[in-house]
Design a protein around this motif. Structure first.
Motif, mmCIF file in Angstrom:
data_model
loop_
_atom_site.group_PDB
_atom_site.id
_atom_site.type_symbol
_atom_site.label_atom_id
_atom_site.label_comp_id
_atom_site.label_asym_id
_atom_site.label_seq_id
_atom_site.Cartn_x
_atom_site.Cartn_y
_atom_site.Cartn_z
ATOM 1 N N ASP A 134 0.810 -1.221 0.000
ATOM 2 C CA ASP A 134 0.000 0.000 0.000
ATOM 3 C C ASP A 134 0.846 1.276 0.000
ATOM 4 O O ASP A 134 0.312 2.366 -0.119
ATOM 5 N N GLY A 135 2.162 1.151 0.170
ATOM 6 C CA GLY A 135 3.050 2.309 0.117
ATOM 7 C C GLY A 135 3.110 3.111 1.398
ATOM 8 O O GLY A 135 3.758 4.152 1.441
ATOM 9 N N SER A 136 2.456 2.650 2.454
ATOM 10 C CA SER A 136 2.477 3.389 3.717
ATOM 11 C C SER A 136 3.797 3.139 4.449
ATOM 12 O O SER A 136 4.424 2.100 4.294
ATOM 13 N N ILE A 137 4.207 4.116 5.244
ATOM 14 C CA ILE A 137 5.439 4.020 6.014
ATOM 15 C C ILE A 137 5.110 4.253 7.476
ATOM 16 O O ILE A 137 4.488 5.252 7.831
ATOM 17 N N ASP A 138 5.524 3.330 8.305
ATOM 18 C CA ASP A 138 5.336 3.453 9.742
ATOM 19 C C ASP A 138 6.703 3.740 10.357
ATOM 20 O O ASP A 138 7.600 2.905 10.315
#
Length: 141
Positions: free
Chosen positions: A31-35
């Motif tokens: 999804d391309g999210s960065i945590d």
């Protein structure tokens, strides 16, 4: 002592390579999210992965040097890899749950692979550099 020094010089490089490889693995989400919490975990995992490899190599290198008088860095690296592979195999065989067994194996192997490769490539580059320096033609004075 030269063998131990070679591994100690490569330790920071192994830490960086292990951490970057694990960061890429963790941050490569569909999804391309960065945590950002994962960055701290990646630093810890990279440190532990590099420390396991370095500790195994140094213990084997010092044991080889003291017990048998062998100061070959390649022998130390190969024997340490074998010892860690046996320990991980025993660990894999003794864990009861199949899902947990595979998870621990993937994490242990996946985190350590960049460290092992870094030490091997570092030794190879050092050996090639030393060989080139020995074979360099010096101009006659």
């Amino acid at each position: 002592m030269q063998t131990v020094r070679r591994f100690l010089v490569l330790a920071p490089v192994a830490f960086v390579v292990t951490t970057v490889a694990y960061l890429i693995y963790v941050l490569a989400r569909p999804d391309g999210s960065i945590d950002l919490r994962l960055v701290g975990i990646a630093l810890l995992v990279g440190l532990v992965g590099a420390a396991i490899v370095l500790t195994a190599v140094l213990v084997v290198a010092i044991a080889l040097l003291r017990l048998w008088g062998v100061s070959n860095a390649w022998a130390a690296l190969g024997l340490a890899f074998g010892v860690i592979a046996i320990i991980q195999g025993i660990d894999y065989a003794t864990i009861g749950d199949d899902g947990w067994r595979m998870l621990t194996f993937q994490v242990l192997a996946g985190v350590q692979v960049p460290g092992w490769l870094t030490f091997a490539v570092g030794l190879l580059v050092g050996d090639l550099r030393n060989r080139a320096a020995r074979n360099a033609v010096r101009p006659a004075a």
